[in-house]
Design a protein around this motif. Sequence first.
Motif, PDB file in Angstrom:
ATOM      1  N   LEU A 161      30.784  37.639  43.749  1.00 24.69           N
ATOM      2  CA  LEU A 161      31.490  36.596  42.996  1.00 24.69           C
ATOM      3  C   LEU A 161      30.741  36.237  41.712  1.00 24.69           C
ATOM      4  CD1 LEU A 161      32.884  34.131  45.681  1.00 24.69           C
ATOM      5  CD2 LEU A 161      34.134  35.740  44.267  1.00 24.69           C
ATOM      6  N   LEU A 162      29.419  36.256  41.772  1.00 24.48           N
ATOM      7  CA  LEU A 162      28.653  35.940  40.563  1.00 24.48           C
ATOM      8  C   LEU A 162      28.911  36.975  39.471  1.00 24.48           C
ATOM      9  CD1 LEU A 162      25.232  34.778  42.089  1.00 24.48           C
ATOM     10  CD2 LEU A 162      27.032  33.363  41.059  1.00 24.48           C
ATOM     11  N   VAL A 163      28.937  38.254  39.841  1.00 25.25           N
ATOM     12  CA  VAL A 163      29.240  39.308  38.868  1.00 25.25           C
ATOM     13  C   VAL A 163      30.667  39.174  38.379  1.00 25.25           C
ATOM     14  CG1 VAL A 163      29.496  41.803  38.579  1.00 25.25           C
ATOM     15  CG2 VAL A 163      27.522  40.875  39.805  1.00 25.25           C
ATOM     16  N   ARG A 164      31.561  38.850  39.304  1.00 25.38           N
ATOM     17  CA  ARG A 164      32.977  38.667  38.942  1.00 25.38           C
ATOM     18  C   ARG A 164      33.132  37.554  37.911  1.00 25.38           C
ATOM     19  NH1 ARG A 164      37.080  36.278  37.640  1.00 25.38           N
ATOM     20  NH2 ARG A 164      38.958  35.939  38.848  1.00 25.38           N
ATOM     21  N   ARG A 165      32.433  36.446  38.091  1.00 19.79           N
ATOM     22  CA  ARG A 165      32.549  35.324  37.160  1.00 19.79           C
ATOM     23  C   ARG A 165      31.824  35.590  35.847  1.00 19.79           C
ATOM     24  NH1 ARG A 165      31.144  30.999  41.929  1.00 19.79           N
ATOM     25  NH2 ARG A 165      33.224  30.985  42.929  1.00 19.79           N
ATOM     26  N   ARG A 166      30.771  36.401  35.895  1.00 22.25           N
ATOM     27  CA  ARG A 166      30.015  36.679  34.681  1.00 22.25           C
ATOM     28  C   ARG A 166      30.744  37.686  33.788  1.00 22.25           C
ATOM     29  NH1 ARG A 166      25.694  38.903  36.790  1.00 22.25           N
ATOM     30  NH2 ARG A 166      24.816  36.887  37.330  1.00 22.25           N
ATOM     31  N   TRP A 167      31.415  38.646  34.389  1.00 21.80           N
ATOM     32  CA  TRP A 167      32.021  39.722  33.626  1.00 21.80           C
ATOM     33  C   TRP A 167      33.522  39.560  33.411  1.00 21.80           C
ATOM     34  CZ3 TRP A 167      29.368  44.641  36.087  1.00 21.80           C
ATOM     35  CH2 TRP A 167      28.038  44.693  35.660  1.00 21.80           C
ATOM     36  N   PHE A 168      34.215  38.898  34.323  1.00 24.00           N
ATOM     37  CA  PHE A 168      35.672  38.809  34.241  1.00 24.00           C
ATOM     38  C   PHE A 168      36.114  37.376  33.976  1.00 24.00           C
ATOM     39  CE2 PHE A 168      34.806  42.572  36.718  1.00 24.00           C
ATOM     40  CZ  PHE A 168      35.704  43.498  36.221  1.00 24.00           C
ATOM     41  N   SER A 169      37.217  37.236  33.264  1.00 27.64           N
ATOM     42  CA  SER A 169      37.724  35.912  32.910  1.00 27.64           C
ATOM     43  C   SER A 169      38.250  35.184  34.139  1.00 27.64           C
ATOM     44  CB  SER A 169      38.850  36.045  31.872  1.00 27.64           C
ATOM     45  OG  SER A 169      39.981  36.678  32.449  1.00 27.64           O
ATOM     46  N   GLY A 170      38.440  33.887  34.003  1.00 26.39           N
ATOM     47  CA  GLY A 170      38.910  33.083  35.120  1.00 26.39           C
ATOM     48  C   GLY A 170      40.312  33.415  35.569  1.00 26.39           C
ATOM     49  N   GLU A 171      41.118  33.999  34.674  1.00 22.57           N
ATOM     50  CA  GLU A 171      42.505  34.343  35.003  1.00 22.57           C
ATOM     51  C   GLU A 171      42.655  35.817  35.365  1.00 22.57           C
ATOM     52  OE1 GLU A 171      44.955  32.205  35.213  1.00 22.57           O
ATOM     53  OE2 GLU A 171      43.674  30.533  34.632  1.00 22.57           O
ATOM     54  N   ALA A 172      41.551  36.463  35.767  1.00 28.63           N
ATOM     55  CA  ALA A 172      41.583  37.922  35.961  1.00 28.63           C
ATOM     56  C   ALA A 172      42.022  38.353  37.349  1.00 28.63           C
ATOM     57  CB  ALA A 172      40.205  38.509  35.668  1.00 28.63           C
ATOM     58  N   SER A 173      42.205  37.428  38.278  1.00 30.77           N
ATOM     59  CA  SER A 173      42.451  37.838  39.661  1.00 30.77           C
ATOM     60  C   SER A 173      43.706  38.684  39.796  1.00 30.77           C
ATOM     61  CB  SER A 173      42.559  36.591  40.555  1.00 30.77           C
ATOM     62  OG  SER A 173      41.330  35.913  40.612  1.00 30.77           O
ATOM     63  N   ARG A 174      44.814  38.199  39.225  1.00 33.71           N
ATOM     64  CA  ARG A 174      46.061  38.966  39.328  1.00 33.71           C
ATOM     65  C   ARG A 174      45.937  40.278  38.566  1.00 33.71           C
ATOM     66  NH1 ARG A 174      47.344  33.659  38.406  1.00 33.71           N
ATOM     67  NH2 ARG A 174      48.521  32.584  40.030  1.00 33.71           N
ATOM     68  N   GLY A 175      45.282  40.239  37.421  1.00 33.40           N
ATOM     69  CA  GLY A 175      45.097  41.448  36.631  1.00 33.40           C
ATOM     70  C   GLY A 175      44.255  42.484  37.358  1.00 33.40           C
ATOM     71  N   LEU A 176      43.238  42.041  38.105  1.00 37.43           N
ATOM     72  CA  LEU A 176      42.425  42.976  38.869  1.00 37.43           C
ATOM     73  C   LEU A 176      43.257  43.659  39.953  1.00 37.43           C
ATOM     74  CD1 LEU A 176      39.071  41.000  39.215  1.00 37.43           C
ATOM     75  CD2 LEU A 176      39.429  43.160  38.011  1.00 37.43           C
ATOM     76  N   ALA A 177      44.187  42.914  40.556  1.00 40.37           N
ATOM     77  CA  ALA A 177      45.076  43.521  41.549  1.00 40.37           C
ATOM     78  C   ALA A 177      45.954  44.587  40.907  1.00 40.37           C
ATOM     79  CB  ALA A 177      45.929  42.439  42.210  1.00 40.37           C
TER      80      ALA A 177
END
Length: 386
Positions: A161-177
């Motif tokens: 999660l730390l890497v996810r928050r550092r590298w990806f934007s807060g609205e990236a969850s749907r985009g990652l899917a």
Amino acid sequence: MPAPTDSAANSEANRTRAPAAPTASSFARVSLLVYALLIVYASWYPFSGWRDMGIKPFDYLGARLPYYWTAFDVWTNVAGYAPLGALLVLAMYPRIRPWWAVWPAMLGGVLLSACMEAVQTYLPTRVPSNLDLLTNSAGAALGAVLGALCSRYFLHESRFLLVRRRWFSGEASRGLAVAGLWPLALIYPQNHLFGLGHLVPPLSAFFSDLLDTPIDLATTWLNSAQLSAEQYWLADVIVTACGLTGAALLFLLLLRRQAPRRRLVALYLLACIAAKSLACALFFAPQNAFIWISPSAVGGIMLGTLMIAGLTWAPPTAQRRVAALALILSLVATNAVPANPYYLSTLETWVQGKFLNFDGAAQFLSVLWPFLAIWFLFHPVHRRQV
């Protein structure tokens, strides 16, 4: 008594600060929706020959277990429903804590499988089976337990999660899917390397079954148009370049400025090509792992790579518009250009056999993905900048 220093005050404030409220995982919920649709499509594929056999839909529950079954059938059913159980557990968080969510996740897997088997009663090409229900339910239960065990790595504080928050934007969850489904969508053979969204074959099958007469939209809609070898080559280059550019820019939009953007995009594209090659080796023959390589495909990849490199540091708004335009252009060209005879001969050698369910899911995903990507790019919630 001396006054507390600023550092001591800050330390005290950090100790007394209330923990952040748990939030739902949009990635898990979008992935659950897409995966459930894949199960439905795979279970009812090829969606043709619907008939009433005079059998009640749930009669299979009281039937004897099948005499003939293989370990392959059992393990594929378990493996097919395990992700569903895990995603159900993750999607119910934080309304239901992971270990409490195991039971409703198991129940959801059982109900979905029972419904899928019941509807197969009306499909002559499919056979409802209580053994399939048992193995599917076992897979959902196993996945639910694994989802609860792994929940802290995806839902709570962890390095992931730390890497996810550092590298990806807060609205990236749907985009990652959506981005994560692109390598899977490429598994099914396409008329063009990255030409997803080919609606003509499934629509032809749908209307043929609906009207009970053979209908080939490729001949009626496209009027049996034939292109020269040079025109096929140009169309393949354009579709490949646009499909590659649209998918890469979509992934790029999910990354923050401080992330190693170019390396991550390159790794993403290499993973997609590896998935495509592995699928070709599995469903054709090991020596055909790189059968997708052709002069036009290489030309499209080179053109798409140049476009991506030039747009890496463009404003996000420009990247979003170019990505949407590229995907729409690829979608239109894929359905407007007649099928290449080489593609038709390749599709005939595509091995289904025991992979019938997987074949249906792969075809459905290859058709669905461009529309998911365009939805993501145009949805107002996903255009927030953080």
